[in-house]
Design a protein around this motif. Structure first.
Motif, PDB file in Angstrom:
ATOM      1  N   ASP A 128       0.803  -1.238   0.000  1.00  0.00           N
ATOM      2  CA  ASP A 128       0.000   0.000   0.000  1.00  0.00           C
ATOM      3  C   ASP A 128       0.829   1.277   0.000  1.00  0.00           C
ATOM      4  N   GLN A 129       2.147   1.132   0.181  1.00  0.00           N
ATOM      5  CA  GLN A 129       2.981   2.335   0.272  1.00  0.00           C
ATOM      6  C   GLN A 129       3.320   2.834  -1.140  1.00  0.00           C
ATOM      7  N   PRO A 130       3.124   4.142  -1.435  1.00  0.00           N
ATOM      8  CA  PRO A 130       3.476   4.648  -2.774  1.00  0.00           C
ATOM      9  C   PRO A 130       4.939   4.375  -3.123  1.00  0.00           C
ATOM     10  N   LYS A 131       5.148   4.131  -4.403  1.00  0.00           N
ATOM     11  CA  LYS A 131       6.495   3.750  -4.854  1.00  0.00           C
ATOM     12  C   LYS A 131       6.838   4.457  -6.153  1.00  0.00           C
ATOM     13  N   ALA A 132       8.143   4.625  -6.335  1.00  0.00           N
ATOM     14  CA  ALA A 132       8.640   5.149  -7.615  1.00  0.00           C
ATOM     15  C   ALA A 132       9.882   4.359  -7.973  1.00  0.00           C
ATOM     16  N   VAL A 133      10.251   4.443  -9.245  1.00  0.00           N
ATOM     17  CA  VAL A 133      11.506   3.849  -9.688  1.00  0.00           C
ATOM     18  C   VAL A 133      12.280   4.938 -10.418  1.00  0.00           C
ATOM     19  N   ILE A 134      13.597   4.953 -10.206  1.00  0.00           N
ATOM     20  CA  ILE A 134      14.448   5.868 -10.986  1.00  0.00           C
ATOM     21  C   ILE A 134      15.373   5.021 -11.853  1.00  0.00           C
ATOM     22  N   PRO A 135      14.980   4.773 -13.109  1.00  0.00           N
ATOM     23  CA  PRO A 135      15.933   4.148 -14.022  1.00  0.00           C
ATOM     24  C   PRO A 135      16.968   5.205 -14.427  1.00  0.00           C
ATOM     25  N   VAL A 136      18.237   4.833 -14.325  1.00  0.00           N
ATOM     26  CA  VAL A 136      19.312   5.769 -14.686  1.00  0.00           C
ATOM     27  C   VAL A 136      19.826   5.364 -16.067  1.00  0.00           C
ATOM     28  N   HIS A 137      19.731   6.249 -17.029  1.00  0.00           N
ATOM     29  CA  HIS A 137      20.222   5.932 -18.380  1.00  0.00           C
ATOM     30  C   HIS A 137      21.738   6.151 -18.380  1.00  0.00           C
ATOM     31  N   LEU A 138      22.402   5.248 -17.682  1.00  0.00           N
ATOM     32  CA  LEU A 138      23.816   5.440 -17.353  1.00  0.00           C
ATOM     33  C   LEU A 138      24.710   5.432 -18.586  1.00  0.00           C
ATOM     34  N   TYR A 139      25.665   6.327 -18.577  1.00  0.00           N
ATOM     35  CA  TYR A 139      26.679   6.462 -19.645  1.00  0.00           C
ATOM     36  C   TYR A 139      26.077   6.886 -20.995  1.00  0.00           C
ATOM     37  N   GLY A 140      24.744   7.180 -21.016  1.00  0.00           N
ATOM     38  CA  GLY A 140      24.115   7.620 -22.264  1.00  0.00           C
ATOM     39  C   GLY A 140      23.306   6.555 -22.964  1.00  0.00           C
ATOM     40  N   HIS A 141      22.897   5.524 -22.195  1.00  0.00           N
ATOM     41  CA  HIS A 141      22.231   4.367 -22.810  1.00  0.00           C
ATOM     42  C   HIS A 141      21.071   3.907 -21.927  1.00  0.00           C
ATOM     43  N   PRO A 142      19.875   3.689 -22.522  1.00  0.00           N
ATOM     44  CA  PRO A 142      18.715   3.360 -21.685  1.00  0.00           C
ATOM     45  C   PRO A 142      18.635   1.913 -21.197  1.00  0.00           C
ATOM     46  N   GLY A 143      19.512   1.030 -21.637  1.00  0.00           N
ATOM     47  CA  GLY A 143      19.526  -0.348 -21.100  1.00  0.00           C
ATOM     48  C   GLY A 143      18.183  -1.048 -21.243  1.00  0.00           C
ATOM     49  N   SER A 144      17.786  -1.782 -20.188  1.00  0.00           N
ATOM     50  CA  SER A 144      16.548  -2.591 -20.270  1.00  0.00           C
ATOM     51  C   SER A 144      15.317  -1.747 -19.949  1.00  0.00           C
ATOM     52  N   PHE A 145      15.248  -0.581 -20.522  1.00  0.00           N
ATOM     53  CA  PHE A 145      14.218   0.381 -20.140  1.00  0.00           C
ATOM     54  C   PHE A 145      12.803  -0.129 -20.463  1.00  0.00           C
ATOM     55  N   GLY A 146      12.670  -0.820 -21.611  1.00  0.00           N
ATOM     56  CA  GLY A 146      11.344  -1.313 -22.002  1.00  0.00           C
ATOM     57  C   GLY A 146      10.767  -2.234 -20.935  1.00  0.00           C
ATOM     58  N   GLU A 147      11.590  -3.162 -20.433  1.00  0.00           N
ATOM     59  CA  GLU A 147      11.131  -4.102 -19.399  1.00  0.00           C
ATOM     60  C   GLU A 147      10.832  -3.364 -18.087  1.00  0.00           C
ATOM     61  N   ILE A 148      11.667  -2.362 -17.786  1.00  0.00           N
ATOM     62  CA  ILE A 148      11.449  -1.598 -16.534  1.00  0.00           C
ATOM     63  C   ILE A 148      10.092  -0.877 -16.602  1.00  0.00           C
ATOM     64  N   LEU A 149       9.804  -0.276 -17.747  1.00  0.00           N
ATOM     65  CA  LEU A 149       8.523   0.430 -17.898  1.00  0.00           C
ATOM     66  C   LEU A 149       7.362  -0.552 -17.754  1.00  0.00           C
ATOM     67  N   ALA A 150       7.555  -1.768 -18.296  1.00  0.00           N
ATOM     68  CA  ALA A 150       6.477  -2.763 -18.223  1.00  0.00           C
ATOM     69  C   ALA A 150       6.230  -3.170 -16.760  1.00  0.00           C
ATOM     70  N   VAL A 151       7.308  -3.404 -15.999  1.00  0.00           N
ATOM     71  CA  VAL A 151       7.146  -3.787 -14.581  1.00  0.00           C
ATOM     72  C   VAL A 151       6.487  -2.628 -13.820  1.00  0.00           C
ATOM     73  N   ALA A 152       6.976  -1.420 -14.049  1.00  0.00           N
ATOM     74  CA  ALA A 152       6.414  -0.247 -13.344  1.00  0.00           C
ATOM     75  C   ALA A 152       4.916  -0.127 -13.645  1.00  0.00           C
ATOM     76  N   GLY A 153       4.544  -0.344 -14.904  1.00  0.00           N
ATOM     77  CA  GLY A 153       3.134  -0.256 -15.293  1.00  0.00           C
ATOM     78  C   GLY A 153       2.295  -1.304 -14.571  1.00  0.00           C
ATOM     79  N   ARG A 154       2.836  -2.530 -14.473  1.00  0.00           N
ATOM     80  CA  ARG A 154       2.084  -3.633 -13.826  1.00  0.00           C
ATOM     81  C   ARG A 154       1.814  -3.361 -12.349  1.00  0.00           C
TER      82      ARG A 154
END
Ligand code: PLP
Length: 375
Positions: A128-154
């Motif tokens: 029940d506690q509000p949550k956020a995620v900070i994906p860091v596009h480290l070194y100039g690259h978004p990495g596994s961002f698509g999967e992170i967005l999907a988990v955050a959405g779920r």
């Protein structure tokens, strides 16, 4: 002996000296140094460049993250998941907002957040506690961002993109900074888009978040001298905005040059026992840093230094092992990849004005040591 710096903020000024000098004079002569026309115009220009509706210029990337979290309604008691292999600012900003950081491990190939570990972390937190995620596009690259967005959405987790190192990087054809609920950029003098001092910006297409962020950056004032909630003083000043307006025009060109340098490094270094940066399908890397992995990292760093070549380690001590955080910061599962890469990563010289001859010299000196390792 050649001296090759790892990064050279002065070169970015000298490349456009006349235009930058004119922009600085314009501000000095205007007499308006805070919250004027330069900032308002830069905010519009940068929002349009990234592809969002609102931009709020603030005093640093750290403030951009901190105020973005607060503008999203994240505060004391809430949880914010991020990584340990990042600038300490990412985690400092979470604590500035009063929230609890939760650190998860990274993918060994991209050095960015593991989506799997993110999901495990979310499942371990109070529902029940509000949550956020900070994906860091480290070194100039978004990495596994698509999967992170999907988990955050779920799981209904707010997404605050840390774009301090990813100005102009693309994911699935759109700029990083245009995906999350809100994004934070830094204009620290070494960044791909850099000021002549500190600076940052919050971007969002959510009008409510934009309004709250705008109030937070100036004492919570809805009208002058009357605070409606507690804010702070964090404004991107006119001088920085005017310089950034000039440099924004050359950002794509600078990123392209970084990509050309990266290609040169890749083709010269691929034969050695080094791990070169990966780019995930659908992503465009803007090489804020070109980071290799080497088993003999410390020896290689010393060898390059002996030959006048500057390198850096981003970052030598994972945040959960730093004295300010060790033993008290929450980590989710083991951070084994994070701990492993900290001993192997090395950031080679990388900035748009780096001449080809210097890139070749860096490669030659790496080759001379790595060839020895084979015999
Ligand atoms: C990933 C990351 N996040 C946040 C920041 C903080 O930015 P600033 O130094 O402008 O406060 C930086 C810059 O150092 C960074 O690299």
């Amino acid at each position: 002996m050649l001296t090759i710096p790892q990064c050279d903020p002065r070169a970015g000024y000298l490349a456009h000296k006349e235009e930058i000098d004119q922009a600085i004079s314009r501000v000095l002569e205007s007499g308006r140094y805070i919250l004027g026309k330069e900032l308002a115009t830069f905010e519009q220009e940068f929002a349009a460049y990234i592809g969002v509706s609102h931009a709020i210029g603030v005093a640093s990337g750290t403030d951009a993250l901190h105020l973005a979290l607060r503008a999203c309604g994240i505060g004391p008691g809430d949880f914010v998941v991020t990584v340990s292999n990042t600038a300490v600012a990412t985690v400092a900003a979470i604590e500035l907002a009063g929230a609890n950081p939760v650190l998860v491990d990274v993918d060994p190939d991209t050095f960015t957040m593991s989506a799997e570990r993110f999901e495990v972390a979310i499942q371990s937190l109070p529902p029940d506690q509000p949550k956020a995620v900070i994906p860091v596009h480290l070194y100039g690259h978004p990495g596994s961002f698509g999967e992170i967005l999907a988990v955050a959405g779920r799981y209904g987790v707010k997404v605050v993109e840390d774009c301090a190192q990813s100005h102009g990087a693309l994911f699935q054809g759109k700029k990083t900074g245009s995906f999350g609920d809100v994004a934070a950029f830094s204009f620290y003098p070494t960044k791909n888009l850099s000021a002549i001092g500190d600076g940052g910006i919050i971007l969002t297409s959510d009008a409510d978040i934009a309004e709250r962020a705008g109030l937070l950056r100036e004492y919570g004032w809805q009208e002058r001298y009357v605070s409606y909630f507690p804010g702070t003083n964090s404004r991107l000043d006119e001088l920085q905005a005017a310089v950034l307006r000039v440099k924004l025009k050359y950002l794509d060109e600078g990123n392209h040059r970084r990509q050309v340098i990266a290609k040169k490094y890749e083709s010269a270094l691929s034969e050695f026992d080094l791990r070169l940066p990966a780019t995930v399908p659908g992503a465009t890397h803007v090489y804020h840093q070109f980071v290799i992995r080497a088993n003999n990292r410390d020896e290689l760093k010393q060898h390059l230094a002996n030959n006048g070549i500057g390198t850096l380690i981003h970052y030598p001590v994972p945040i959960h092992q730093q004295p300010a955080y060790a033993g008290r910061i929450r980590i989710s599962a083991q951070l084994e990849q994070t701990e492993l890469i900290a001993g192997e990563i090395l950031s080679l010289p990388m900035f748009p004005e780096l001449p080809d001859a210097h890139v070749e010299a860096v490669c030659d000196h790496i080759a001379s040591l790595e060839r020895l390792a084979f015999v």
